[in-house]
Structure formats: structure tokens, C-alpha cells
Design an enzyme around this catalytic site. Structure first.
Site, PDB file in Angstrom:
ATOM      1  N   CYS A   1     -28.656   9.052 -32.191  1.00  0.00           N
ATOM      2  CA  CYS A   1     -28.689  10.510 -32.226  1.00  0.00           C
ATOM      3  C   CYS A   1     -28.963  11.047 -33.622  1.00  0.00           C
ATOM      4  O   CYS A   1     -29.632  12.060 -33.790  1.00  0.00           O
ATOM      5  CB  CYS A   1     -27.379  11.090 -31.688  1.00  0.00           C
ATOM      6  SG  CYS A   1     -27.323  11.068 -29.880  1.00  0.00           S
TER       7      CYS A   1
ATOM      8  N   CYS B   1       0.830  -1.199   0.000  1.00  0.00           N
ATOM      9  CA  CYS B   1       0.000   0.000   0.000  1.00  0.00           C
ATOM     10  C   CYS B   1       0.863   1.247   0.000  1.00  0.00           C
ATOM     11  O   CYS B   1       1.667   1.464   0.905  1.00  0.00           O
ATOM     12  CB  CYS B   1      -0.918  -0.002   1.215  1.00  0.00           C
ATOM     13  SG  CYS B   1      -1.748   1.574   1.452  1.00  0.00           S
TER      14      CYS B   1
ATOM     15  N   CYS C   1     -23.444   8.481 -29.619  1.00  0.00           N
ATOM     16  CA  CYS C   1     -24.686   7.768 -29.341  1.00  0.00           C
ATOM     17  C   CYS C   1     -25.316   7.233 -30.630  1.00  0.00           C
ATOM     18  O   CYS C   1     -25.215   7.836 -31.696  1.00  0.00           O
ATOM     19  CB  CYS C   1     -25.648   8.604 -28.520  1.00  0.00           C
ATOM     20  SG  CYS C   1     -26.716   9.667 -29.448  1.00  0.00           S
TER      21      CYS C   1
END
Ligand SMILES: *[C@@H]1O[C@H](CO)[C@@H](O)[C@H](O)[C@H]1NC(C)=O
Length: 547
Positions: free
Chosen positions: A456, A110, A453
Site C-alpha cells: 500500500c 452439543c 497491506c
């Protein structure tokens, strides 16, 4: 783990953009422990571990991401030896057998643990030299999950103080010095008394930031409030004296006031006198507002407390290290004028984990110029300094932030070139949405689309036809916005394409139209909702056939 590292206030008291970002930055290592039941090498004792460490020291330093010169490496190794490494077996006896144990739960993989470990080791060295009774210990929670779960460690790094076997969360800062100050306070030495000039000199050599209290006698209600504040505060070393000449060395600006409390920092804004009535809460508030430097450099270690501080207006400068050096002085000068009202923060753009989440909010993650942003953390709005970074521009920007006169920043394409008086479908961008859509007197039909999209294109064609059909209607605007590059808080659309109708008299209640609507339905909707008696011209009649 975040909650242990932050102040004692609840993490989500202010659920704001910044807090969420800092949360995101900080929980990278809070994955839950997977195998509570055993695993790991249970029975290694300290000696064998030390042997292991001796062989693998350099390798381990590398793995822990500690990039240090070899002279420093020696010191660090010595320091890390002072920290007791606990295994599953030893945990209980160590916790139960010591009055004070400060325990660090870590995982070697970490990054945040790795940054804390050298600080923790250095704190252990200092505390030992000071004769502190605290035992500093660490447990590799990944390797010893039994120990970790026994101790209640769920994320890394976690710091816990055990007092006679009972744990409390660590609430201090994360540098070696912060740890020392906090541990001293919580193990019974909240204040250091300075009687002589040489005490004062030694004290100043050790502490970069401190609070000094000057009192005739160490008793009475003023003094009691001061000591209560010293215990309650989690970060700052308090000192006290009854000698005016000693106080003068520590805080030269004091005009012989007594009792007197002052905050001393190691930066241009060095001396700050407390000028309120002596009450614990007032002293603490004074410190909360004033403890940060004029310009705070954000690091992994302080990011959470920077965001959860009491000053909710923040100006954050993103720059390369060498550029920041040029800006620091003018920045400090402006910061001084807005002291305790606006917090000034610098983020080195090389620290991608810190810088990127912010810059993305402005679409500027690829920018290689200095970027100045501001946040009003009370209402989660963000601002961008769009003029050059000069002292006067910065001051005007800060003044606007303070008086709430800045325009919030929305991701936006540049303004469309010609204002498209001629175009039938207007292009709206982030920064024209307010004016063209919300504040215009007309009804607005807005097509919200993205470049990728699927459907569209069909909608765009429909909208163009509608625009042609209703052309000349002066109380209707038909417009389009690319939602991938433009944003506005009042434009909340998730599916694309979406058609939204903003009625002229009621812009705050837009109507989403079903995108499957036929052209006829859409035209009928507009006719019904837009007063067409005045504006429809003969063109309406001629183009009607197209529908
Ligand atoms: C811890 O326990 C010991 C023994 O009972 C006691 O003397 C001591 O005061 C305790 N320490 C604290 C800080 O309570």
C-alpha cells in the site's frame, strides 16, 4: 439440526443476512457422524443404563450444562426417567412396536441438545399426565451411531415423530409447552373443547397462548376451516366452545360476535380478534403475523423461527439484562404502534453466541452500551439507531425503517475533521463514500487500502504524486479509503491496494486500474479519461517533470 427445527418452509427461501446468521448460530452441532459402522457400547439394556444414570446423574447434569437448583434437579431426573433411552439394539423394536414415538437424537457435548433435553423431559411428563399415547424416547447419537444412522439422524438435536414406524420431521417450537401442543396436534387432538367455566379456568391455567373459537355448532364451513387451521398450525393450542359465557372468560373483548376466532397471549397485547373471512390460510396468516409478543426475547431455542418469521422488518435491541428491564415498557409502547409490520427483538448481550454475530456487523462487538439496530430482511440492509434510545427517537427510527427512508448503516470511521478542502488526497469514509464518490459530479480516482497491506505504501506515494500533478483540475477528485474500517455495498474490493477510477458520467461502472501501473501510465490514463482541456493550469506544466 436446523432444518428439523425450523418451519416447514424451505430454509433458504429468503437468503438473507439474518437467515444466514441464524443458520450459523444453529448449525454448531450438525457435524456429521463419523463412524457409522458400530463403535459405542451396543448391547446395554435399559436397566444398566438406568444404573449408570443413577450414579452419574449429577455429573451428567453438569456436563449437559443444565444449571439447576437441587429441588428442580429431582423433578428433572424423574422427568428424564420417563424418556426412554434407546441403544442400537432397541431402536427398531421400539419404533415398530408403538403407534406414536417422539424421538430426540442428541449428543451430550452439543449445547443445543443440552438446552432441549430438560424441555423434552418436561414435555414427556406433561404428556404422560394428559394420557397421551405418545412414547418419548431419546438416543445418544454419538454413542449409538448405528441407531442414529438407522433413524436418519445427522445433526443434533433432531426431533422426529414416528407414526406406525414412519417418521416425520418435528416442526414445532422448542419449549416443553411447544412440544406438548405439537404432539397433541399430530397425534389426533388438534383442539380442546371447553364446555364449562371450570374447563375454561383450567385451560387458561395451562396455556399461556391459545386460539379460541366460538361457534354455534361444531359444523359448517366456517368451523371446518377453523379445525383445518388447528391441525395445520404447528405451535398454538386451539380451543373451541359453543357457549358465549365460556368464550367471555377466555376472550373478554369479544363483542358477542359469533362465529368468532381470537388469539390470546400472556403479555400486554393480550387479546387479538381475527377479523377476516374464515379460511384456513387466512387464519394461519393472522397467527403467523401476531403470535410473537410485542418484544420477543431471542434465545438459542427460538432464534431460527424468529428470523424466518413473516415480518421482514426487525428491530433488535442489544442490552444487558438490567438495562433492558428499564427499556421494556417504552419499547412495548412503540412496538404496539408498528404491530405486525416490524418485529421487535431483544438480545441479552451476555448471550455472546447470539449477540456477537450481529454486533460484529456494526463494528460494535466491544460496546458495553445498549445498541439498537434494525434490519430490512427483504434487501439485507442494516441500520443503527445513532441517537439516544428515547421513545420518540425509537419511534422515528421505526417509522424510517417502515417507510424505507433510513440510511443503511455501513461500518465507517468518523467524518474526517476538517473537510480537507485543502488536502490534495481526500479521505473518504464509509458514510461519505456515497456523496463524495458516487454522487459527486467529478471523476474520482480512489485508492482503497488497509493499514496492514504490504504494497500500500508505494501506491500511496504514487497517488500523492498524481494528486499534486493534477491539482487544480476541478473535475477530478483523488481520494483514499481505509477498507478495514469503512464499508459500502458498492465498494467491493478484495485485494489491497486497489485503485478504482469512477468516470464522472458513469459512476456505476468503475474501472479497476492495475496496481502495477507506472506513474506515467496512471497519469496517461487520467489524461485520457478526464477532460483536461479546461482545468489544467500552468501548474501542470511545472509539475510535469516530477513524473
Ligand atoms: C397405526 O396402525 C394401527 C394398526 O394397523 C391402526 O389401527 C392405527 O389407526 C394406525 N395409526 C395411525 C395414526 O395411522
Amino acid at each position: 439440526m436446523v432444518k428439523n427445527m425450523s418451519t416447514t418452509k424451505p430454509m433458504f427461501k429468503f437468503v438473507t443476512l439474518l437467515v444466514l446468521i441464524s443458520f450459523f448460530i444453529s448449525v454448531m452441532c450438525s457435524e456429521s457422524l463419523i463412524n457409522d459402522g458400530g463403535g459405542g457400547s451396543d448391547d446395554e439394556d435399559l436397566e444398566s443404563l438406568e444404573e449408570l444414570l443413577a450414579i452419574d446423574e449429577e455429573e451428567e447434569d453438569k456436563q449437559q450444562g443444565i444449571h439447576i437448583k437441587s429441588s428442580e434437579a429431582d423433578t428433572l431426573r424423574k422427568a428424564q426417567r420417563i424418556v426412554l433411552e434407546l441403544s442400537n439394539e432397541r431402536v427398531k423394536s421400539v419404533i415398530d412396536g408403538n403407534e406414536f414415538v417422539l424421538l430426540l437424537g442428541y449428543a451430550p457435548w452439543c449445547g443445543r441438545s443440552a438446552e432441549l433435553m430438560p424441555q423434552f423431559a418436561e414435555a414427556a411428563t406433561i404428556l404422560k399426565e394428559m394420557g397421551s399415547p405418545v412414547l418419548m424416547a431419546k438416543v445418544d447419537a454419538d454413542r449409538y451411531p448405528k441407531a442414529a444412522s438407522l433413524l436418519g439422524i445427522k445433526g443434533y438435536p433432531t426431533l422426529l415423530l414416528f407414526v406406525n414406524g414412519t417418521s416425520q420431521m418435528y416442526t414445532g417450537g422448542l419449549t416443553a409447552n411447544d412440544i406438548v401442543v405439537w404432539v397433541m396436534k399430530k397425534t389426533g387432538v388438534p383442539l380442546i373443547r371447553l364446555d364449562t367455566l371450570s374447563d375454561a379456568e383450567k385451560f387458561m391455567a395451562k396455556h399461556q397462548m391459545f386460539v379460541i373459537g366460538l361457534f354455534d355448532k361444531f359444523e359448517g364451513s366456517n368451523y371446518e376451516e377453523f379445525t383445518k387451521a388447528a391441525v395445520a398450525d404447528n405451535e398454538i393450542q386451539f380451543a373451541e366452545t359453543s357457549k358465549t359465557e365460556v368464550a367471555k372468560v377466555l376472550f373478554p373483548d369479544n363483542e358477542n360476535k359469533k362465529p368468532f376466532v381470537g388469539l390470546v397471549k400472556s403479555e400486554p397485547e393480550k387479546y387479538l380478534a381475527f377479523e377476516d373471512t374464515f379460511e384456513k390460510e387466512k387464519i394461519l396468516e393472522f397467527l403467523e403475523y401476531n403470535k410473537f409478543p410485542l418484544v420477543t426475547v431471542m434465545t438459542e431455542l427460538n432464534s431460527v423461527r424468529v428470523h424466518t418469521g413473516p415480518v421482514k422488518l426487525q428491530v433488535i435491541v442489544f442490552a444487558k439484562d438490567e438495562e433492558f428491564k428499564n427499556h421494556l415498557l417504552p419499547l412495548q409502547n412503540v412496538a404496539r404502534k408498528f404491530k405486525s409490520k416490524i418485529m421487535f427483538i431483544y438480545v441479552d448481550v451476555a448471550e455472546e453466541n447470539l449477540a456477537k454475530p450481529f454486533l460484529t456487523l456494526f463494528g460494535l462487538e466491544e460496546s458495553d452500551k445498549t445498541v439498537v439496530t434494525a434490519f430490512d430482511n427483504r434487501k439485507s440492509s442494516k441500520y443503527l439507531l445513532e441517537s439516544n434510545l428515547t421513545p420518540s427517537n425509537l419511534e422515528a427510527f421505526c417509522s424510517g425503517l417502515l417507510h424505507d427512508t433510513l440510511s443503511p448503516y455501513f461500518k465507517s470511521q468518523p467524518l474526517p475533521e476538517n473537510l480537507q478542502k485543502e488536502a490534495t488526497v481526500q479521505t473518504v469514509v464509509g458514510r461519505t463514500f456515497e456523496d463524495l464518490v458516487l454522487n459527486s459530479p467529478q471523476n474520482v480516482l480512489l485508492e482503497v487500502h488497509t493499514p496492514w497491506c504490504i504494497n500500500c505504501e508505494a501506491t500511496t506515494k504514487q497517488v500523492e504524486k498524481l494528486a499534486k500533478h493534477f491539482k487544480g483540475l476541478d473535475n477530478l477528485i483523488i481520494a483514499r479509503i481505509d477498507a478495514s474500517a469503512n464499508e459500502h455495498p458498492k465498494l467491493q474490493v478484495e485485494d489491497f491496494p486497489t485503485l478504482v477510477f469512477y468516470p464522472s458520467g458513469d459512476k456505476s461502472n468503475p474501472i479497476k486500474l492495475p496496481t502495477k501501473s507506472s506513474l506515467k501510465d496512471l497519469a496517461a490514463f487520467i489524461k485520457k479519461n478526464v477532460r483536461t482541456d479546461r482545468g489544467i493550469t500552468s501548474q501542470d506544466e511545472t509539475s510535469k517533470d516530477e513524473l
